[in-house]
Design a protein around this motif. Sequence first.
Motif, PDB file in Angstrom:
ATOM      1  N   LEU A   1       0.620  -1.233  -0.217  1.00 52.98           N
ATOM      2  CA  LEU A   1       0.004  -0.103  -0.083  1.00 52.98           C
ATOM      3  C   LEU A   1       0.769   1.338   0.109  1.00 52.98           C
ATOM      4  O   LEU A   1       0.566   2.316  -0.643  1.00 52.98           O
ATOM      5  N   ARG A   2       1.768   1.079   0.852  1.00 51.55           N
ATOM      6  CA  ARG A   2       2.701   2.280   0.840  1.00 51.55           C
ATOM      7  C   ARG A   2       3.664   2.765  -0.542  1.00 51.55           C
ATOM      8  O   ARG A   2       4.062   3.734  -0.676  1.00 51.55           O
ATOM      9  N   ASN A   3       3.720   1.800  -1.350  1.00 51.04           N
ATOM     10  CA  ASN A   3       4.324   1.885  -2.805  1.00 51.04           C
ATOM     11  C   ASN A   3       3.559   2.476  -3.472  1.00 51.04           C
ATOM     12  O   ASN A   3       4.038   2.744  -4.794  1.00 51.04           O
ATOM     13  N   VAL A   4       2.092   2.884  -3.413  1.00 49.27           N
ATOM     14  CA  VAL A   4       1.421   3.340  -4.580  1.00 49.27           C
ATOM     15  C   VAL A   4       0.870   4.616  -4.483  1.00 49.27           C
ATOM     16  O   VAL A   4       0.046   4.873  -3.150  1.00 49.27           O
ATOM     17  N   SER A   5       1.466   5.595  -4.778  1.00 51.52           N
ATOM     18  CA  SER A   5       1.324   7.037  -4.634  1.00 51.52           C
ATOM     19  C   SER A   5       0.069   7.294  -5.335  1.00 51.52           C
ATOM     20  O   SER A   5      -0.124   7.558  -6.508  1.00 51.52           O
ATOM     21  N   LEU A   6      -1.105   7.822  -4.725  1.00 56.20           N
ATOM     22  CA  LEU A   6      -2.201   8.203  -5.480  1.00 56.20           C
ATOM     23  C   LEU A   6      -2.420   9.492  -6.025  1.00 56.20           C
ATOM     24  O   LEU A   6      -3.280   9.961  -6.770  1.00 56.20           O
ATOM     25  N   LEU A   7      -1.114  10.403  -5.647  1.00 56.83           N
ATOM     26  CA  LEU A   7      -0.850  11.736  -5.914  1.00 56.83           C
ATOM     27  C   LEU A   7      -0.375  11.551  -7.416  1.00 56.83           C
ATOM     28  O   LEU A   7      -0.048  12.764  -8.093  1.00 56.83           O
ATOM     29  N   ALA A   8       0.358  10.455  -7.899  1.00 57.10           N
ATOM     30  CA  ALA A   8       0.966  10.676  -8.887  1.00 57.10           C
ATOM     31  C   ALA A   8      -0.155  10.611 -10.200  1.00 57.10           C
ATOM     32  O   ALA A   8      -1.046  10.495 -10.102  1.00 57.10           O
ATOM     33  N   PRO A   9       0.497  11.160 -11.544  1.00 56.70           N
ATOM     34  CA  PRO A   9      -0.258  11.539 -12.754  1.00 56.70           C
ATOM     35  C   PRO A   9      -0.870  10.241 -12.884  1.00 56.70           C
ATOM     36  O   PRO A   9      -0.294   8.973 -12.672  1.00 56.70           O
ATOM     37  N   ASP A  10      -2.186   9.940 -13.482  1.00 52.65           N
ATOM     38  CA  ASP A  10      -2.884   8.765 -13.726  1.00 52.65           C
ATOM     39  C   ASP A  10      -2.094   7.541 -14.597  1.00 52.65           C
ATOM     40  O   ASP A  10      -2.018   6.573 -14.329  1.00 52.65           O
ATOM     41  N   SER A  11      -1.033   8.052 -15.782  1.00 47.71           N
ATOM     42  CA  SER A  11      -0.460   7.194 -16.320  1.00 47.71           C
ATOM     43  C   SER A  11       0.531   6.514 -15.518  1.00 47.71           C
ATOM     44  O   SER A  11       0.888   5.209 -15.628  1.00 47.71           O
ATOM     45  N   ILE A  12       1.418   7.024 -14.628  1.00 45.13           N
ATOM     46  CA  ILE A  12       2.119   6.521 -13.371  1.00 45.13           C
ATOM     47  C   ILE A  12       1.572   5.704 -12.559  1.00 45.13           C
ATOM     48  O   ILE A  12       2.035   4.754 -12.273  1.00 45.13           O
ATOM     49  N   LEU A  13       0.127   6.284 -12.119  1.00 47.88           N
ATOM     50  CA  LEU A  13      -0.428   5.324 -11.138  1.00 47.88           C
ATOM     51  C   LEU A  13      -0.771   4.207 -11.605  1.00 47.88           C
ATOM     52  O   LEU A  13      -0.878   3.276 -10.888  1.00 47.88           O
ATOM     53  N   THR A  14      -1.473   3.972 -12.834  1.00 51.17           N
ATOM     54  CA  THR A  14      -1.966   2.834 -13.362  1.00 51.17           C
ATOM     55  C   THR A  14      -0.881   1.897 -13.461  1.00 51.17           C
ATOM     56  O   THR A  14      -1.164   0.595 -13.199  1.00 51.17           O
ATOM     57  N   ALA A  15       0.297   2.156 -14.003  1.00 53.13           N
ATOM     58  CA  ALA A  15       1.496   1.472 -13.962  1.00 53.13           C
ATOM     59  C   ALA A  15       1.825   0.785 -12.408  1.00 53.13           C
ATOM     60  O   ALA A  15       2.282  -0.229 -12.170  1.00 53.13           O
TER      61      ALA A  15
ATOM     62  N   VAL B   1      -4.275  -9.365  -6.108  1.00 47.18           N
ATOM     63  CA  VAL B   1      -5.675  -9.157  -6.485  1.00 47.18           C
ATOM     64  C   VAL B   1      -6.328  -9.767  -7.717  1.00 47.18           C
ATOM     65  O   VAL B   1      -5.392 -10.098  -8.574  1.00 47.18           O
ATOM     66  N   THR B   2      -7.567 -10.046  -7.739  1.00 44.63           N
ATOM     67  CA  THR B   2      -8.242 -10.541  -8.891  1.00 44.63           C
ATOM     68  C   THR B   2      -8.121  -9.765 -10.024  1.00 44.63           C
ATOM     69  O   THR B   2      -7.838  -8.430  -9.849  1.00 44.63           O
ATOM     70  N   PRO B   3      -8.084 -10.048 -11.299  1.00 44.11           N
ATOM     71  CA  PRO B   3      -7.965  -9.234 -12.443  1.00 44.11           C
ATOM     72  C   PRO B   3      -9.083  -8.296 -12.501  1.00 44.11           C
ATOM     73  O   PRO B   3      -8.881  -7.087 -13.051  1.00 44.11           O
ATOM     74  N   GLU B   4     -10.243  -8.653 -11.953  1.00 37.98           N
ATOM     75  CA  GLU B   4     -11.367  -7.990 -12.278  1.00 37.98           C
ATOM     76  C   GLU B   4     -11.290  -6.492 -11.151  1.00 37.98           C
ATOM     77  O   GLU B   4     -11.766  -5.606 -11.609  1.00 37.98           O
ATOM     78  N   LEU B   5     -10.703  -6.815  -9.909  1.00 40.14           N
ATOM     79  CA  LEU B   5     -10.397  -5.741  -9.186  1.00 40.14           C
ATOM     80  C   LEU B   5      -9.305  -4.826  -9.657  1.00 40.14           C
ATOM     81  O   LEU B   5      -9.498  -3.672  -9.612  1.00 40.14           O
ATOM     82  N   LEU B   6      -8.166  -5.403 -10.190  1.00 39.71           N
ATOM     83  CA  LEU B   6      -7.171  -4.667 -10.542  1.00 39.71           C
ATOM     84  C   LEU B   6      -7.721  -3.546 -11.874  1.00 39.71           C
ATOM     85  O   LEU B   6      -7.487  -2.487 -11.843  1.00 39.71           O
ATOM     86  N   ALA B   7      -8.447  -4.299 -12.630  1.00 39.50           N
ATOM     87  CA  ALA B   7      -9.158  -3.458 -13.783  1.00 39.50           C
ATOM     88  C   ALA B   7     -10.097  -2.287 -13.341  1.00 39.50           C
ATOM     89  O   ALA B   7     -10.011  -1.397 -13.816  1.00 39.50           O
ATOM     90  N   ALA B   8     -10.917  -2.447 -12.239  1.00 42.41           N
ATOM     91  CA  ALA B   8     -11.684  -1.589 -11.530  1.00 42.41           C
ATOM     92  C   ALA B   8     -10.959  -0.364 -11.165  1.00 42.41           C
ATOM     93  O   ALA B   8     -10.912   0.802 -11.317  1.00 42.41           O
ATOM     94  N   TRP B   9      -9.793  -0.622 -10.523  1.00 47.08           N
ATOM     95  CA  TRP B   9      -8.876   0.241  -9.907  1.00 47.08           C
ATOM     96  C   TRP B   9      -8.116   1.256 -10.953  1.00 47.08           C
ATOM     97  O   TRP B   9      -7.916   2.209 -10.743  1.00 47.08           O
ATOM     98  N   THR B  10      -7.525   0.436 -12.168  1.00 50.35           N
ATOM     99  CA  THR B  10      -7.131   1.188 -13.101  1.00 50.35           C
ATOM    100  C   THR B  10      -8.066   2.087 -13.885  1.00 50.35           C
ATOM    101  O   THR B  10      -7.553   2.951 -14.358  1.00 50.35           O
TER     102      THR B  10
END
Length: 192
Positions: free
Chosen positions: A67-81, A91-100
């Motif tokens: 959780l600490r490694n994912v900065s939600l303040l990053a631009p969307d392109s960086i955040l998605t990666a 996580v399941t592919p479905e949950l990851l797809a919803a978050w991305t």
Amino acid sequence: MTETHRHASLTVLAAVALLLAGCDARPDAGRPAADAPPDTTSPAAVVVDSAGQQAVRDVVTRFGEQLRNVSLLAPDSILTASLREAYAPFVTPELLAAWTARPDSAPGRRVSSPWPERIRIDSLRTLGAGRVAVTGAVLYVTSAERAQGEGEGEGEGASAATAPVRLEVSRGDDGQWRISTYAEGAAGGGAP
């Protein structure tokens, strides 16, 4: 049909009728409400064996450390990666797809401090074959709590804030346990 066969058939039918009368065919029958406390006395609460429970604990613990490694303040392109890199193994592919698709709905580091350090697991409850509900808390820390917690090993350590969390972990067709649902509540004790 002989009298003996007829009597045997009627006996079997009566036994089946008795079994069905004791069953409730509604899909939600026997399933506790979402906000019900975990039932640790029911035999259904122990459907997942100890190896399965340990696998669920491992997935949630390792996910919580990401959780600490994912900065939600990053631009969307960086955040998605970042979401894919940190969370895909857990996580399941479905949950990851919803978050991305909606990065603002994903868990992670929302501010520089405090940040999510880990997930404390409070309870596991079997929901059915291959599904386990996990309740606990996301522990948030600052540099001060991190320094204070060093050397404490697996102990609770200090936290600046906590947020209740509910997860559902499911076993996939490949036999791997993955988080399929994640819901974090409002943080208390110094909200991040």
